[in-house]
Design a protein around this motif. Structure first.
Motif, PDB file in Angstrom:
ATOM      1  N   ALA A  85       0.827  -1.203   0.000  1.00 45.34           N
ATOM      2  CA  ALA A  85       0.000   0.000   0.000  1.00 45.34           C
ATOM      3  C   ALA A  85       0.863   1.255   0.000  1.00 45.34           C
ATOM      4  CB  ALA A  85      -0.934  -0.008   1.206  1.00 45.34           C
ATOM      5  N   SER A  86       1.964   1.205   0.764  1.00 42.14           N
ATOM      6  CA  SER A  86       2.876   2.347   0.819  1.00 42.14           C
ATOM      7  C   SER A  86       3.533   2.584  -0.534  1.00 42.14           C
ATOM      8  CB  SER A  86       3.935   2.110   1.894  1.00 42.14           C
ATOM      9  OG  SER A  86       4.875   3.151   1.908  1.00 42.14           O
ATOM     10  N   SER A  87       3.929   1.484  -1.217  1.00 41.94           N
ATOM     11  CA  SER A  87       4.549   1.596  -2.533  1.00 41.94           C
ATOM     12  C   SER A  87       3.570   2.164  -3.554  1.00 41.94           C
ATOM     13  CB  SER A  87       5.040   0.218  -2.988  1.00 41.94           C
ATOM     14  OG  SER A  87       5.579   0.278  -4.286  1.00 41.94           O
ATOM     15  N   GLN A  88       2.315   1.704  -3.490  1.00 39.09           N
ATOM     16  CA  GLN A  88       1.301   2.210  -4.405  1.00 39.09           C
ATOM     17  C   GLN A  88       1.016   3.685  -4.146  1.00 39.09           C
ATOM     18  OE1 GLN A  88       0.120   0.865  -6.963  1.00 39.09           O
ATOM     19  NE2 GLN A  88      -1.715   2.011  -7.491  1.00 39.09           N
ATOM     20  N   SER A  89       0.959   4.036  -2.869  1.00 36.35           N
ATOM     21  CA  SER A  89       0.717   5.431  -2.507  1.00 36.35           C
ATOM     22  C   SER A  89       1.841   6.332  -3.008  1.00 36.35           C
ATOM     23  CB  SER A  89       0.575   5.560  -0.988  1.00 36.35           C
ATOM     24  OG  SER A  89       0.411   6.896  -0.593  1.00 36.35           O
ATOM     25  N   LEU A  90       3.088   5.839  -2.904  1.00 36.79           N
ATOM     26  CA  LEU A  90       4.239   6.612  -3.383  1.00 36.79           C
ATOM     27  C   LEU A  90       4.175   6.771  -4.902  1.00 36.79           C
ATOM     28  CD1 LEU A  90       6.935   7.989  -2.827  1.00 36.79           C
ATOM     29  CD2 LEU A  90       8.045   5.753  -3.027  1.00 36.79           C
ATOM     30  N   ALA A  91       3.779   5.689  -5.611  1.00 36.88           N
ATOM     31  CA  ALA A  91       3.669   5.757  -7.074  1.00 36.88           C
ATOM     32  C   ALA A  91       2.623   6.783  -7.484  1.00 36.88           C
ATOM     33  CB  ALA A  91       3.324   4.379  -7.631  1.00 36.88           C
ATOM     34  N   ILE A  92       1.491   6.805  -6.782  1.00 38.84           N
ATOM     35  CA  ILE A  92       0.430   7.771  -7.080  1.00 38.84           C
ATOM     36  C   ILE A  92       0.919   9.193  -6.829  1.00 38.84           C
ATOM     37  CG2 ILE A  92      -1.837   8.597  -6.348  1.00 38.84           C
ATOM     38  CD1 ILE A  92      -2.582   5.676  -5.806  1.00 38.84           C
ATOM     39  N   GLU A  93       1.650   9.369  -5.733  1.00 44.89           N
ATOM     40  CA  GLU A  93       2.167  10.699  -5.389  1.00 44.89           C
ATOM     41  C   GLU A  93       3.146  11.204  -6.440  1.00 44.89           C
ATOM     42  OE1 GLU A  93       4.792  12.774  -1.810  1.00 44.89           O
ATOM     43  OE2 GLU A  93       3.780  10.851  -1.451  1.00 44.89           O
ATOM     44  N   GLU A  94       4.072  10.319  -6.876  1.00 47.57           N
ATOM     45  CA  GLU A  94       5.042  10.711  -7.899  1.00 47.57           C
ATOM     46  C   GLU A  94       4.340  10.932  -9.243  1.00 47.57           C
ATOM     47  OE1 GLU A  94       8.251  11.431  -7.493  1.00 47.57           O
ATOM     48  OE2 GLU A  94       7.920  11.159  -5.348  1.00 47.57           O
ATOM     49  N   GLU A 134       1.328  11.980  -9.673  1.00 50.91           N
ATOM     50  CA  GLU A 134       0.599  13.245  -9.620  1.00 50.91           C
ATOM     51  C   GLU A 134       1.528  14.415  -9.946  1.00 50.91           C
ATOM     52  OE1 GLU A 134      -2.484  15.641  -6.661  1.00 50.91           O
ATOM     53  OE2 GLU A 134      -1.274  13.975  -5.886  1.00 50.91           O
ATOM     54  N   LYS A 135       2.778  14.327  -9.506  1.00 52.21           N
ATOM     55  CA  LYS A 135       3.746  15.386  -9.814  1.00 52.21           C
ATOM     56  C   LYS A 135       4.038  15.421 -11.311  1.00 52.21           C
ATOM     57  CE  LYS A 135       6.079  14.943  -5.320  1.00 52.21           C
ATOM     58  NZ  LYS A 135       7.336  14.547  -4.646  1.00 52.21           N
ATOM     59  N   LEU A 136       4.233  14.235 -11.898  1.00 52.07           N
ATOM     60  CA  LEU A 136       4.482  14.173 -13.340  1.00 52.07           C
ATOM     61  C   LEU A 136       3.273  14.683 -14.119  1.00 52.07           C
ATOM     62  CD1 LEU A 136       6.162  10.637 -13.491  1.00 52.07           C
ATOM     63  CD2 LEU A 136       7.298  12.828 -13.917  1.00 52.07           C
ATOM     64  N   TYR A 137       2.095  14.332 -13.647  1.00 54.48           N
ATOM     65  CA  TYR A 137       0.861  14.763 -14.305  1.00 54.48           C
ATOM     66  C   TYR A 137       0.730  16.285 -14.265  1.00 54.48           C
ATOM     67  CZ  TYR A 137      -4.096  15.406 -15.258  1.00 54.48           C
ATOM     68  OH  TYR A 137      -5.282  15.824 -15.785  1.00 54.48           O
ATOM     69  N   ALA A 138       1.011  16.865 -13.116  1.00 56.93           N
ATOM     70  CA  ALA A 138       0.893  18.315 -12.968  1.00 56.93           C
ATOM     71  C   ALA A 138       1.832  19.047 -13.924  1.00 56.93           C
ATOM     72  CB  ALA A 138       1.195  18.715 -11.528  1.00 56.93           C
ATOM     73  N   THR A 139       2.985  18.445 -14.182  1.00 62.61           N
ATOM     74  CA  THR A 139       3.970  19.087 -15.054  1.00 62.61           C
ATOM     75  C   THR A 139       3.662  18.893 -16.538  1.00 62.61           C
ATOM     76  OG1 THR A 139       5.692  18.727 -13.383  1.00 62.61           O
ATOM     77  CG2 THR A 139       6.428  19.202 -15.637  1.00 62.61           C
ATOM     78  N   GLY A 140       3.292  17.678 -16.913  1.00 63.81           N
ATOM     79  CA  GLY A 140       3.184  17.368 -18.339  1.00 63.81           C
ATOM     80  C   GLY A 140       1.801  17.169 -18.905  1.00 63.81           C
ATOM     81  N   CYS A 141       0.752  17.111 -18.057  1.00 67.41           N
ATOM     82  CA  CYS A 141      -0.568  16.739 -18.564  1.00 67.41           C
ATOM     83  C   CYS A 141      -1.690  17.688 -18.161  1.00 67.41           C
ATOM     84  CB  CYS A 141      -0.950  15.331 -18.085  1.00 67.41           C
ATOM     85  SG  CYS A 141       0.353  14.102 -18.248  1.00 67.41           S
ATOM     86  N   SER A 142      -1.529  18.358 -17.024  1.00 64.17           N
ATOM     87  CA  SER A 142      -2.645  19.129 -16.454  1.00 64.17           C
ATOM     88  C   SER A 142      -3.059  20.314 -17.310  1.00 64.17           C
ATOM     89  CB  SER A 142      -2.271  19.616 -15.052  1.00 64.17           C
ATOM     90  OG  SER A 142      -1.138  20.467 -15.097  1.00 64.17           O
ATOM     91  N   SER A 143      -2.163  20.842 -18.122  1.00 65.42           N
ATOM     92  CA  SER A 143      -2.517  22.009 -18.932  1.00 65.42           C
ATOM     93  C   SER A 143      -3.606  21.692 -19.944  1.00 65.42           C
ATOM     94  CB  SER A 143      -1.276  22.541 -19.660  1.00 65.42           C
ATOM     95  OG  SER A 143      -0.729  21.546 -20.507  1.00 65.42           O
TER      96      SER A 143
END
Length: 272
Positions: free
Chosen positions: A45-54, A56-65
């Motif tokens: 669960a911790s690994s999955q949570s970390l993957a989602i968190e990372e 989300e950062k990639l998404y904010a940079t490259g996809c959210s626009s």
């Protein structure tokens, strides 16, 4: 003698001892095993949570626009809620996303992200809503699949757009069905599962895993390195349309040229 008889063990004593031993073993298992399992679950669960968190950062940079800060979509890009991890793995893994510029269709190009980053992006998008997950190798591996049956399925469901041999073809309004040459087995499976861009989706309720593998086996046969064209030059594999066009443009032009040459020679001979 009476004392010895009093000390003699009861016939069921051994059975009672065995039961106590089993109970003790079970108690030890109950005491320790669940803790290990809980620890493993917590780690996953911790690994999955970390993957989602990372992700989300990639998404904010490259996809959210284009797709919105929460994946809700904008006028420049569709909503990603419910598209699932498989759609992200296909679109980003084939380089179609992030798109370089808006257009009728996003073309295939070299991927921008590593596979680890793609997995993180997929984990984040999957957290926005339930959707198709990334298939396992067992699901898309065509080893042992019936290629002939896959050909029938392909001609029924895919050839109208991708052509009989997966060479691709033009659609309307600047859109097109891409060639399947060089597309990986996983990405073919994901495309059938998610229906990217103009392609309809074929979930397992419509096209079961077995039939998807058969289609992949057929595509590998007609697009593989060992593929042969027994009829000679295949003219792009477009069938009678390409062959008719070749006959009318090339052969007819040659015939006209020969006729003009013969007429010119005849006229010259008459003058002389």
């Amino acid at each position: 003698m009476k004392k010895l008889s009093a000390r003699r063990r009861h016939p069921l004593a051994a059975l009672v001892v065995l039961l106590f031993a089993l109970a003790a073993t079970g108690g030890l298992y109950a005491a320790f095993a669940p803790a290990d399992e809980a620890k493993a679950d917590t780690s996953a669960a911790s690994s999955q949570s970390l993957a989602i968190e990372e992700g989300e950062k990639l998404y904010a940079t490259g996809c959210s626009s284009c797709h919105g800060t929460g994946g809700q979509g904008t006028s420049d890009g569709p909503s990603l809620v419910g598209v699932g991890a498989a759609a992200v793995d296909f679109q980003v893994g084939t380089g179609r996303m992030p798109a370089q510029s808006p257009g009728a269709q996003a073309p295939k190009k070299p991927q921008v992200y590593t596979q680890a980053q793609i997995d993180q992006l997929a984990a984040y998008v999957a957290s926005l809503g339930p959707g198709p997950s990334i298939p396992t190798e067992e699901q898309y591996d065509p080893a042992g699949a019936d290629s002939a049956a896959g050909g029938e399925l392909f001609r029924t469901n895919c050839a109208q757009c991708h052509n009989f041999t997966g060479e691709g073809g033009a659609l309307t309004n600047g859109k097109y069905a891409p060639s399947l040459d060089g597309v990986s087995d996983k990405h073919i499976y994901e495309a059938m599962l998610t229906g990217p861009q103009n392609m309809p989706a074929f979930p397992d309720s419509v096209l079961p895993e077995k039939e998807k593998r058969e289609i992949i086996a057929y595509v590998n046969d007609v697009q593989g390195e060992d593929e042969k064209s027994p009829g000679g030059f295949k003219l792009g594999g477009f069938g009678p349309v390409a062959e008719g066009m070749f006959a009318w443009t090339i052969v007819l032009a040659l015939l006209i040229g020969v006729a003009v040459w013969v007429a010119a020679r005849t006229a010259k001979a008459r003058k002389s």
